[in-house]
Design a protein around this motif. Structure first.
Motif, PDB file in Angstrom:
ATOM      1  N   LEU A 125      -2.757  17.888  -4.530  1.00  0.00           N
ATOM      2  CA  LEU A 125      -3.625  18.863  -3.863  1.00  0.00           C
ATOM      3  C   LEU A 125      -3.055  19.344  -2.548  1.00  0.00           C
ATOM      4  O   LEU A 125      -3.340  20.442  -2.094  1.00  0.00           O
ATOM      5  CB  LEU A 125      -5.013  18.259  -3.642  1.00  0.00           C
ATOM      6  CG  LEU A 125      -5.792  17.904  -4.917  1.00  0.00           C
ATOM      7  CD1 LEU A 125      -7.139  17.289  -4.560  1.00  0.00           C
ATOM      8  CD2 LEU A 125      -5.982  19.126  -5.802  1.00  0.00           C
ATOM      9  N   GLY A 126      -2.263  18.512  -1.890  1.00  0.00           N
ATOM     10  CA  GLY A 126      -1.657  18.911  -0.629  1.00  0.00           C
ATOM     11  C   GLY A 126      -2.618  18.825   0.536  1.00  0.00           C
ATOM     12  O   GLY A 126      -3.815  18.590   0.387  1.00  0.00           O
ATOM     13  N   ARG A 127      -2.056  19.010   1.719  1.00  0.00           N
ATOM     14  CA  ARG A 127      -2.846  18.927   2.950  1.00  0.00           C
ATOM     15  C   ARG A 127      -3.422  20.305   3.280  1.00  0.00           C
ATOM     16  O   ARG A 127      -2.717  21.305   3.243  1.00  0.00           O
ATOM     17  CB  ARG A 127      -1.969  18.436   4.095  1.00  0.00           C
ATOM     18  CG  ARG A 127      -2.709  18.352   5.429  1.00  0.00           C
ATOM     19  CD  ARG A 127      -1.809  17.797   6.517  1.00  0.00           C
ATOM     20  NE  ARG A 127      -2.474  17.842   7.804  1.00  0.00           N
ATOM     21  CZ  ARG A 127      -3.373  16.954   8.215  1.00  0.00           C
ATOM     22  NH1 ARG A 127      -3.703  15.954   7.426  1.00  0.00           N
ATOM     23  NH2 ARG A 127      -3.932  17.070   9.405  1.00  0.00           N
ATOM     24  N   PRO A 128      -4.727  20.385   3.605  1.00  0.00           N
ATOM     25  CA  PRO A 128      -5.290  21.691   3.969  1.00  0.00           C
ATOM     26  C   PRO A 128      -4.739  22.168   5.306  1.00  0.00           C
ATOM     27  O   PRO A 128      -4.338  21.335   6.137  1.00  0.00           O
ATOM     28  CB  PRO A 128      -6.801  21.397   4.056  1.00  0.00           C
ATOM     29  CG  PRO A 128      -6.920  19.931   4.306  1.00  0.00           C
ATOM     30  CD  PRO A 128      -5.733  19.310   3.615  1.00  0.00           C
TER      31      PRO A 128
ATOM     32  N   VAL B 184       0.852  -1.185   0.000  1.00  0.00           N
ATOM     33  CA  VAL B 184       0.000   0.000   0.000  1.00  0.00           C
ATOM     34  C   VAL B 184       0.885   1.231   0.000  1.00  0.00           C
ATOM     35  O   VAL B 184       1.838   1.321   0.784  1.00  0.00           O
ATOM     36  CB  VAL B 184      -0.933   0.033   1.232  1.00  0.00           C
ATOM     37  CG1 VAL B 184      -1.751   1.327   1.239  1.00  0.00           C
ATOM     38  CG2 VAL B 184      -1.857  -1.179   1.250  1.00  0.00           C
ATOM     39  N   ARG B 185       0.568   2.160  -0.882  1.00  0.00           N
ATOM     40  CA  ARG B 185       1.297   3.438  -0.927  1.00  0.00           C
ATOM     41  C   ARG B 185       0.276   4.546  -1.164  1.00  0.00           C
ATOM     42  O   ARG B 185      -0.363   4.591  -2.220  1.00  0.00           O
ATOM     43  CB  ARG B 185       2.364   3.438  -2.028  1.00  0.00           C
ATOM     44  CG  ARG B 185       3.190   4.738  -2.076  1.00  0.00           C
ATOM     45  CD  ARG B 185       4.358   4.589  -3.037  1.00  0.00           C
ATOM     46  NE  ARG B 185       5.100   5.813  -3.225  1.00  0.00           N
ATOM     47  CZ  ARG B 185       6.074   6.253  -2.430  1.00  0.00           C
ATOM     48  NH1 ARG B 185       6.403   5.555  -1.364  1.00  0.00           N
ATOM     49  NH2 ARG B 185       6.719   7.369  -2.688  1.00  0.00           N
ATOM     50  N   VAL B 186       0.101   5.409  -0.184  1.00  0.00           N
ATOM     51  CA  VAL B 186      -0.873   6.493  -0.299  1.00  0.00           C
ATOM     52  C   VAL B 186      -0.248   7.797   0.176  1.00  0.00           C
ATOM     53  O   VAL B 186       0.631   7.810   1.046  1.00  0.00           O
ATOM     54  CB  VAL B 186      -2.152   6.210   0.519  1.00  0.00           C
ATOM     55  CG1 VAL B 186      -2.938   5.059  -0.078  1.00  0.00           C
ATOM     56  CG2 VAL B 186      -1.828   5.936   1.974  1.00  0.00           C
ATOM     57  N   ASN B 187      -0.715   8.891  -0.418  1.00  0.00           N
ATOM     58  CA  ASN B 187      -0.328  10.219   0.067  1.00  0.00           C
ATOM     59  C   ASN B 187      -1.396  11.222  -0.349  1.00  0.00           C
ATOM     60  O   ASN B 187      -2.483  10.830  -0.788  1.00  0.00           O
ATOM     61  CB  ASN B 187       1.071  10.611  -0.437  1.00  0.00           C
ATOM     62  CG  ASN B 187       1.163  10.712  -1.950  1.00  0.00           C
ATOM     63  OD1 ASN B 187       0.154  10.870  -2.640  1.00  0.00           O
ATOM     64  ND2 ASN B 187       2.370  10.634  -2.471  1.00  0.00           N
TER      65      ASN B 187
ATOM     66  N   SER C  12      -3.794   8.762  -4.009  1.00  0.00           N
ATOM     67  CA  SER C  12      -3.372  10.130  -3.655  1.00  0.00           C
ATOM     68  C   SER C  12      -4.575  10.897  -3.123  1.00  0.00           C
ATOM     69  O   SER C  12      -4.862  12.009  -3.549  1.00  0.00           O
ATOM     70  CB  SER C  12      -2.761  10.833  -4.868  1.00  0.00           C
ATOM     71  OG  SER C  12      -3.597  10.715  -6.000  1.00  0.00           O
ATOM     72  N   TYR C  13      -5.275  10.285  -2.188  1.00  0.00           N
ATOM     73  CA  TYR C  13      -6.487  10.863  -1.613  1.00  0.00           C
ATOM     74  C   TYR C  13      -6.382  11.068  -0.104  1.00  0.00           C
ATOM     75  O   TYR C  13      -7.295  11.590   0.519  1.00  0.00           O
ATOM     76  CB  TYR C  13      -7.677   9.939  -1.889  1.00  0.00           C
ATOM     77  CG  TYR C  13      -7.447   8.519  -1.407  1.00  0.00           C
ATOM     78  CD1 TYR C  13      -7.608   8.165  -0.068  1.00  0.00           C
ATOM     79  CD2 TYR C  13      -7.020   7.534  -2.296  1.00  0.00           C
ATOM     80  CE1 TYR C  13      -7.360   6.872   0.372  1.00  0.00           C
ATOM     81  CE2 TYR C  13      -6.773   6.240  -1.860  1.00  0.00           C
ATOM     82  CZ  TYR C  13      -6.947   5.916  -0.533  1.00  0.00           C
ATOM     83  OH  TYR C  13      -6.694   4.634  -0.096  1.00  0.00           O
ATOM     84  N   GLN C  14      -5.291  10.659   0.504  1.00  0.00           N
ATOM     85  CA  GLN C  14      -5.178  10.653   1.964  1.00  0.00           C
ATOM     86  C   GLN C  14      -4.230  11.746   2.425  1.00  0.00           C
ATOM     87  O   GLN C  14      -3.122  11.866   1.912  1.00  0.00           O
ATOM     88  CB  GLN C  14      -4.667   9.289   2.437  1.00  0.00           C
ATOM     89  CG  GLN C  14      -4.635   9.124   3.945  1.00  0.00           C
ATOM     90  CD  GLN C  14      -4.108   7.753   4.335  1.00  0.00           C
ATOM     91  OE1 GLN C  14      -2.906   7.582   4.507  1.00  0.00           O
ATOM     92  NE2 GLN C  14      -4.999   6.777   4.453  1.00  0.00           N
ATOM     93  N   TRP C  15      -4.666  12.532   3.416  1.00  0.00           N
ATOM     94  CA  TRP C  15      -3.792  13.571   3.944  1.00  0.00           C
ATOM     95  C   TRP C  15      -2.570  12.923   4.552  1.00  0.00           C
ATOM     96  O   TRP C  15      -2.663  12.077   5.437  1.00  0.00           O
ATOM     97  CB  TRP C  15      -4.530  14.407   4.982  1.00  0.00           C
ATOM     98  CG  TRP C  15      -5.667  15.181   4.407  1.00  0.00           C
ATOM     99  CD1 TRP C  15      -5.910  15.415   3.083  1.00  0.00           C
ATOM    100  CD2 TRP C  15      -6.717  15.813   5.133  1.00  0.00           C
ATOM    101  NE1 TRP C  15      -7.053  16.158   2.926  1.00  0.00           N
ATOM    102  CE2 TRP C  15      -7.568  16.426   4.176  1.00  0.00           C
ATOM    103  CE3 TRP C  15      -7.023  15.929   6.480  1.00  0.00           C
ATOM    104  CZ2 TRP C  15      -8.706  17.135   4.543  1.00  0.00           C
ATOM    105  CZ3 TRP C  15      -8.155  16.648   6.847  1.00  0.00           C
ATOM    106  CH2 TRP C  15      -8.976  17.241   5.891  1.00  0.00           C
ATOM    107  N   GLU C  16      -1.433  13.329   4.070  1.00  0.00           N
ATOM    108  CA  GLU C  16      -0.172  12.719   4.490  1.00  0.00           C
ATOM    109  C   GLU C  16       0.264  13.286   5.828  1.00  0.00           C
ATOM    110  O   GLU C  16       0.307  14.495   6.018  1.00  0.00           O
ATOM    111  CB  GLU C  16       0.899  12.973   3.428  1.00  0.00           C
ATOM    112  CG  GLU C  16       2.121  12.110   3.562  1.00  0.00           C
ATOM    113  CD  GLU C  16       3.006  12.215   2.320  1.00  0.00           C
ATOM    114  OE1 GLU C  16       4.024  11.518   2.292  1.00  0.00           O
ATOM    115  OE2 GLU C  16       2.681  12.987   1.415  1.00  0.00           O
ATOM    116  N   GLU C  17       0.578  12.398   6.756  1.00  0.00           N
ATOM    117  CA  GLU C  17       0.965  12.804   8.102  1.00  0.00           C
ATOM    118  C   GLU C  17       2.446  12.526   8.325  1.00  0.00           C
ATOM    119  O   GLU C  17       2.824  11.589   9.023  1.00  0.00           O
ATOM    120  CB  GLU C  17       0.127  12.043   9.148  1.00  0.00           C
ATOM    121  CG  GLU C  17      -1.334  12.460   9.203  1.00  0.00           C
ATOM    122  CD  GLU C  17      -1.557  13.726  10.005  1.00  0.00           C
ATOM    123  OE1 GLU C  17      -0.555  14.359  10.422  1.00  0.00           O
ATOM    124  OE2 GLU C  17      -2.721  14.095  10.206  1.00  0.00           O
TER     125      GLU C  17
END
Length: 366
Positions: A169-172, A162-165, A249-254
């Motif tokens: 769009l970036g993190r709000p 799994v690879r998500v970010n 590429s739908y998850q806010w990256e922490e």
């Protein structure tokens, strides 16, 4: 006679490097090269004035607003191509015309057809082509591969990755609109499969050997013109391992959380890449984060290497490429490797399109 003969015999002990594109990842490559012994960052090019200022402040000897002008004006051994994907072919072909080896950011091209043209130009000019597939250098994934090859869990009937970010769009809260090209399928060749999937395909084949795609589906979780989620079912030809891959590429990256995970279900147990994250990772990441926050108040530049866990992999990949050029050897990750990942992306798109056609047909019948 080709310019590259003159360039190879320039007499300099340092490898003369140019950086084409000084955006986000281009800055990483620029600062990586500046930190390497025996590498002279002769020049950098970018159309955006702020990026040129950044390259100049970082230590590039000369800065250009056009990469073709840089390639014609400078005597170089190699260039890093960190431009948007729609410029990769032209940049590689222009570099080939002046006999300069190339290290290309992923995705290598927007399609296999485009990749073939690039590889043909490189072969005709006798230049070497490397690709920045950095998962081969990420410590946790290197550790997992090593444990698997040492037989830590025996035969692996099933693996998952799994690879998500958060994608372009970036993190709000978002302070500025993202560039238009990352969301343009004509400019990029695709969405998450092209942006993240190529990394995953490369790592999985590096670990398990040749893969065959059995099925795929793509989706747009957000209202964007490219897919931002993809799930692929693969089979490793040599080991018989069934592999499920999900990238999105739908998850806010922490950050500094690690956004890639590989899990192996072996006959003697289970291992996953999180077990091989270096013990000092979160400590060093926290220090980098504090330093970057302080730099905002003091007007300084944030540390491009923080968190170092990810960006060190880019340094190592470029350093390996440079070493191969010095040794007159084939780069460890070649243009053909980059093309192979594109071939797998295209196959996945074909499976996903076939599934959509079948689903539409069923809906019409019902």
């Amino acid at each position: 006679m080709r310019d590259f003969i003159r360039r190879r015999l320039s007499g300099s002990d340092s490898l003369r490097l140019g950086v084409l594109g000084v955006g986000n990842i281009g800055t990483v490559h620029l600062k990586s090269a500046l930190a390497m012994s025996g590498v002279d960052v002769v020049a950098a090019a970018d159309t955006i004035p702020e990026n040129r200022d950044k390259a100049d402040a970082a230590g590039a000897t000369r800065v250009y607003d056009d990469y073709t002008t840089l390639l014609e004006a400078e005597t170089l051994d190699a260039v890093v191509v960190a431009l948007p994907p729609f410029l990769h072919r032209d940049a590689v072909e222009t570099a080939a015309n002046v006999g300069v080896d190339v290290f290309v950011e992923k995705p290598f091209a927007r399609s296999t057809a485009e990749a073939d043209e690039m590889l043909e130009a490189a072969a005709d000019a006798g230049i070497r082509v490397g690709v920045d597939h950095t998962l081969r250098y990420q410590p946790d994934l290197v550790g997992l591969k090593g444990a698997y090859e040492d037989g830590a869990v025996g035969h692996v009937p099933h693996a998952s990755m799994v690879r998500v970010n958060d994608g372009p769009l970036g993190r709000p809260p978002v302070e500025a609109a993202p560039p238009a090209w990352p969301l343009d399928p004509e400019a990029t060749g695709g969405g998450s499969l092209m942006e993240l999937g190529v990394h995953c395909f490369d790592y999985l084949e590096w670990t398990f050997g040749p893969l065959e795609i059995r099925d795929a589906m793509v989706d747009s979780t957000l209202d964007v013109p490219v897919e931002d989620a993809a799930t692929i079912l693969l089979e490793a030809s040599e080991t018989g391992t069934a592999i499920t891959l999900h990238c999105g590429s739908y998850q806010w990256e922490e950050l500094p959380e690690v956004n890639t995970n590989v899990r192996l279900e072996g006959i003697t147990g289970t291992i996953e890449s999180a077990e091989y994250v270096p013990s000092n990772f979160y400590g060093s990441a926290a220090l980098s984060a504090i330093s970057n926050v302080l730099s905002r108040f003091t007007g300084g530049e944030p540390d491009v290497y923080g968190p170092t866990f990810y960006l060190q992999a880019h340094y190592d990949a470029l350093e390996d490429f440079v070493a191969s050029i010095r040794a007159d050897e084939t780069p460890p990750v070649t243009g053909e490797d980059g093309r192979r990942t594109l071939e797998m992306v295209e196959t996945a798109y074909e499976f996903a399109d076939d599934d959509r056609v079948e689903t539409d047909a069923l809906e019409v019948v019902s």
